[in-house]
Design an enzyme around this catalytic site. Structure first.
Site, PDB file in Angstrom:
ATOM      1  N   GLY A 115       0.851  -1.189   0.000  1.00  0.00           N
ATOM      2  CA  GLY A 115       0.000   0.000   0.000  1.00  0.00           C
ATOM      3  C   GLY A 115       0.882   1.234   0.000  1.00  0.00           C
ATOM      4  O   GLY A 115       2.086   1.145   0.234  1.00  0.00           O
ATOM      5  N   LYS A 116       0.319   2.354  -0.298  1.00  0.00           N
ATOM      6  CA  LYS A 116       1.067   3.608  -0.207  1.00  0.00           C
ATOM      7  C   LYS A 116       0.092   4.756  -0.142  1.00  0.00           C
ATOM      8  O   LYS A 116      -1.017   4.669  -0.700  1.00  0.00           O
ATOM      9  CB  LYS A 116       1.977   3.781  -1.429  1.00  0.00           C
ATOM     10  CG  LYS A 116       3.151   4.697  -1.170  1.00  0.00           C
ATOM     11  CD  LYS A 116       4.255   3.967  -0.430  1.00  0.00           C
ATOM     12  CE  LYS A 116       5.460   4.831  -0.173  1.00  0.00           C
ATOM     13  NZ  LYS A 116       6.605   4.018   0.276  1.00  0.00           N
ATOM     14  N   GLY A 117       0.509   5.849   0.496  1.00  0.00           N
ATOM     15  CA  GLY A 117      -0.343   7.028   0.577  1.00  0.00           C
ATOM     16  C   GLY A 117       0.459   8.265   0.257  1.00  0.00           C
ATOM     17  O   GLY A 117       1.694   8.258   0.306  1.00  0.00           O
TER      18      GLY A 117
END
Ligand code: NAD
Length: 426
Positions: A115-117
């Site tokens: 995941g990444k934000g």
């Protein structure tokens, strides 16, 4: 036969990190003869969330910031990945970074997906209270999607332990009890792991040591050039210096320092801490970034940002080992040139995996409520980095491919195997 499926293929540009990731993914999938159905699943992120985040600024007005969280894959466990604050954040960048997290966690064989934000903002122009309000609103807007069993954020560019503390507190306020395992990279006092701050840099040291062994390089004569002086580059430079390597170059966004006799890395880092710029540092030459990346050295470590080694400068790179501290510092178009020059690449999804490995240790310790000594953390990190390095080299030899392709193949093979085991398309 006409297909109901419409591919939203985009124009491929070299500096689009998602396209760069997909080119390597496609090549690895072809080498693996990946089942076409598994290919269809793995080529897309599982979920992409776009948020418009209203924040009360110190002057009494509101700004609405755009933020993202991309959850790429859950086949091997909860999504895991950092949150980046930068004016340059784009959805394609966050997508690429999320996918890289899936492959990275699989390369080091830890039970996470990717995941990444990111939030489009310039943290240098924001006060701590504005940053805190932005972080808290971003976290509460993501409440339904994150959690220790769902998606576990961590720091990335321009986010740090303080930002993680705010995220943990916001999540905990919403669920009405303290949940330390919601984020990693927290301060040690509130559930962080010993050794996390240095983990990415230390992991880089471990894989560089293995590569030097492979090529019989003597550490004291091994010249190192590091781009980036933050959590990854700064720590790696300090640890490499401490281990006896000759660190000749350090660069950050404000400039590039070079001293062929070796830099006083401790002094450079102190200067940077005090002045927030390398300008005015007198113990080294100041050179342009183009010259910096082309310095003759044994190890070049791009540990700042994406797209530093491209089809435009790859033929002038003069290192023997390219140890990728940053995510995506080399474009897919540069790969072929680097391979033709016989440069040994320790690809990002292996080289900088020390961070997520100790994040995994932090998550385990939080869930156990039992904390390890720094010695235990570092020993376990070394074990994982060394065995992953050997796995990638063995895969490269077995399939007669370069190390980047080998790392992707190893990762995709593991994720594909687990996807099949779970019977996602049964
Ligand atoms: P950071 O914000 O602590 O430091 C970034 C450094 O890069 C700073 O010194 C900055 O001045 C420099 N920089 C930024 N843009 C630059 C440019 N165009 N030219 C030269 N220098 C530039 O960030 P970080 O945590 O060290 O992350 C660096 C890279 O490593 C990113 O690609 C990140 O995704 C990746 N990464 C970080 C971790 C981690 O644990 N922090 C783990 C894995 C990968």
């Amino acid at each position: 036969m006409p297909s109901a499926f419409v591919d939203d293929a985009k124009t491929i540009t070299e500096d689009n990190p998602f396209e760069s990731m997909m080119q390597r993914f496609d090549e690895a999938a072809a080498h693996l003869r990946l089942d076409p159905n598994i290919y269809k699943i793995l080529r897309w992120p599982n979920r992409e969330i776009t948020l418009y985040i209203p924040v009360l600024m110190d002057d009494g007005n509101y700004q609405v910031f755009t933020g993202y969280r991309v959850q790429h894959n859950f086949a091997r466990g909860p999504a895991k990945g950092g949150v980046r604050y930068s004016p340059d954040v784009t959805l394609d960048e966050v997508r690429a970074l999320a996918a890289w997290m899936t492959w990275k966690c699989a390369v080091v064989n830890i039970p996470f997906g990717g995941g990444k934000g990111g939030i489009i903002c310039d943290p240098r122009l924001m006060s701590p209270t504005e940053l805190e309000r932005l972080t808290r609103r971003y976290t509460s807007d993501l409440m339904d999607f994150i959690g220790p069993e769902r998606d576990v954020p961590a720091p990335d560019m321009n986010t740090n332990e303080q930002v993680m503390a705010w995220m943990m507190d916001t999540y905990s306020m919403h669920v009405r009890h303290t949940v330390t395992a919601i984020v990693t990279g927290k301060p040690i006092e509130i559930g962080g792991s010993r050794g996390r701050r240095e983990a990415t840099g230390r992991g880089l040291l471990f894989v560089c040591n293995e590569a030097c062994k492979k090529f019989n390089f003597e550490i004291a004569k091994t010249r190192v050039v590091v781009q980036g002086a933050g959590n990854v580059g700064g720590t790696a430079a300090l640890l490499m210096h401490e281990a006896g390597y000759k660190v000749m170059g350090i660069a950050d966004i404000t400039g590039c320092l070079y001293n062929p006799k070796g830099l006083d890395v401790v002094g450079v880092m102190r200067y940077l801490r005090e002045n927030k710029t390398v300008e005015g540092y007198t113990e080294a030459e100041h050179i342009p970034v183009s010259d910096f990346l082309e310095l003759e050295c044994e190890i070049l470590m791009p540990a700042a940002t994406e797209n530093q080694i491209t089809s435009h400068n790859a033929d002038r790179v003069k290192c023997r080992i390219l140890a990728e501290g940053a995510n995506g510092p080399t474009t897919a178009d540069a790969d072929e040139i680097i391979v033709a020059k016989n440069i040994f690449v320790i690809p990002d999804i292996l080289a900088n995996a020390g961070g997520v490995t100790v994040s995994y240790f932090e998550w385990v310790q939080d869930r156990m409520g039992f904390f390890w000594t720094e010695k235990v953390v570092n020993e376990r990190l070394q074990e994982i980095m060394v065995s992953s390095f050997n796995d990638v080299v063995a895969f490269a030899e077995k399939f007669k491919v370069n190390t980047r392709l080998a790392a992707y193949m190893l990762a995709i093979d593991r994720v594909a195997y687990d996807t099949r085991l779970r019977g996602i398309y049964a």
